[in-house]
Design an enzyme around this catalytic site. Structure first.
Site, short mmCIF file in Angstrom:
data_model
loop_
_atom_site.label_atom_id
_atom_site.label_comp_id
_atom_site.label_asym_id
_atom_site.label_seq_id
_atom_site.Cartn_x
_atom_site.Cartn_y
_atom_site.Cartn_z
N THR A 90 0.82 -1.21 0.00
CA THR A 90 0.00 0.00 0.00
C THR A 90 0.85 1.25 0.00
OG1 THR A 90 -1.57 1.29 1.32
CG2 THR A 90 -0.14 -0.19 2.53
N TYR A 113 -2.39 -1.33 9.95
CA TYR A 113 -2.51 -1.98 8.64
C TYR A 113 -1.29 -1.70 7.78
CZ TYR A 113 -3.68 -2.23 3.70
OH TYR A 113 -3.63 -2.47 2.36
#
Length: 285
Positions: A90, A113
């Protein structure tokens, strides 16, 4: 190539499977739990998309995020020897910056995350350096379009509001925060391009983004495309909110990749056509 795809039935996974087939590869879906040891993988390559990916949820349960995203990646890597391995990370791993982020920009994850993705990136890179695999990490920015159903994402939520399938949306701040959006089909193409460039013993990282736009740009575009207003409740900005994020994708472009479906208008139109309610029956006669 025969390519094992974890998360093949997910939002990005379905697009990747289609793109692999278009380019003559044989996708194989994995339905195994990431928490379980993997048997030796009978495939030439692996595209690892499976995991948990809700930023706010990760603050509430960081341990399960580490267990799935880091532990699951480790379990999979243990089953590999001599394959190409592509890992979906990401853009959230980066430290916020006022200029476009390249792959050498400093990593400073702002959520559990993103921290799990950064840790898994390191696992993958070290496995490649040992000669066990060939590794490519793709840092995905804001993937959108293609009938996405996750209404925690801004474009998906705004289109769903216009369609009347959700009651409204909250925007934190004044709407000037900028994010980088990329159509899911362009993401799928990036995986295929990177797969074909990967080789055992090497490790590469590529940003995958396309169009920088503010939240207000998104709202205005959704209204223009759909002809409907988006019901917004404005909230104070979260402390420490990232104000600007844009990907430098020149490294991926050097492999021949171009984002051909990722203008903001194209993304919104595609999401609207995929999710707009069917027209009701006309009046009876």
């Amino acid at each position: 190539m025969r390519v094992l795809v974890t998360g093949a039935t997910g939002y990005v996974g379905r697009a990747v499977v289609r793109e692999l087939r278009v380019h003559g590869h044989e996708p194989v879906s994995s339905r195994q739990r990431l928490s379980e040891p993997f048997l030796p993988v009978d495939a030439d390559a692996v595209i690892h998309l499976a995991g948990v990916a809700r930023v706010r949820e990760s603050f509430e349960d960081p341990l399960s995020y580490y267990e799935t995203n880091v532990g699951g990646t480790l379990n999979l890597l243990k089953a590999l020897e001599g394959q190409r391995f592509l890992f979906a990370s990401t853009g959230g791993v980066y430290r916020p910056s006022d200029v476009p982020l390249n792959e050498e920009s400093f990593r400073e994850p702002s959520s559990p995350y993103a921290a799990t993705k950064a840790a898994a990136e390191d696992l993958v890179a070290w496995a490649a350096r040992s000669g066990r695999i060939g590794a490519t990490t793709l840092r995905l920015f804001n993937v959108a379009g293609g009938g996405d159903t996750d209404t925690t994402r801004v474009i998906t939520r705004a289109v769903a509001c216009a369609a009347g399938t959700v009651p409204g949306m909250e925007v934190f701040g004044d709407g000037s925060a900028v994010r980088d959006f990329v159509h899911v089909s362009d993401v799928a193409r990036a995986f295929v391009v990177a797969l074909e460039a990967c080789s055992v013993g090497t490790s590469s990282v590529y940003n995958v983004g396309a169009t920088a736009a503010s939240v207000r740009d998104v709202l205005d575009t959704v209204s223009a495309v759909t002809g409907r207003a988006v019901d917004v409740t404005w909230r104070p900005a979260h402390p420490g909110e990232v104000r600007f994020q844009q990907a430098d994708v020149s490294r991926l472009r050097a492999l021949g990749w171009e984002p051909s479906h990722s203008s903001l208008e194209q993304i919104v139109k595609d999401q609207w056509h995929a999710s707009a309610p069917e027209p009701g029956p006309g009046p009876s006669r």
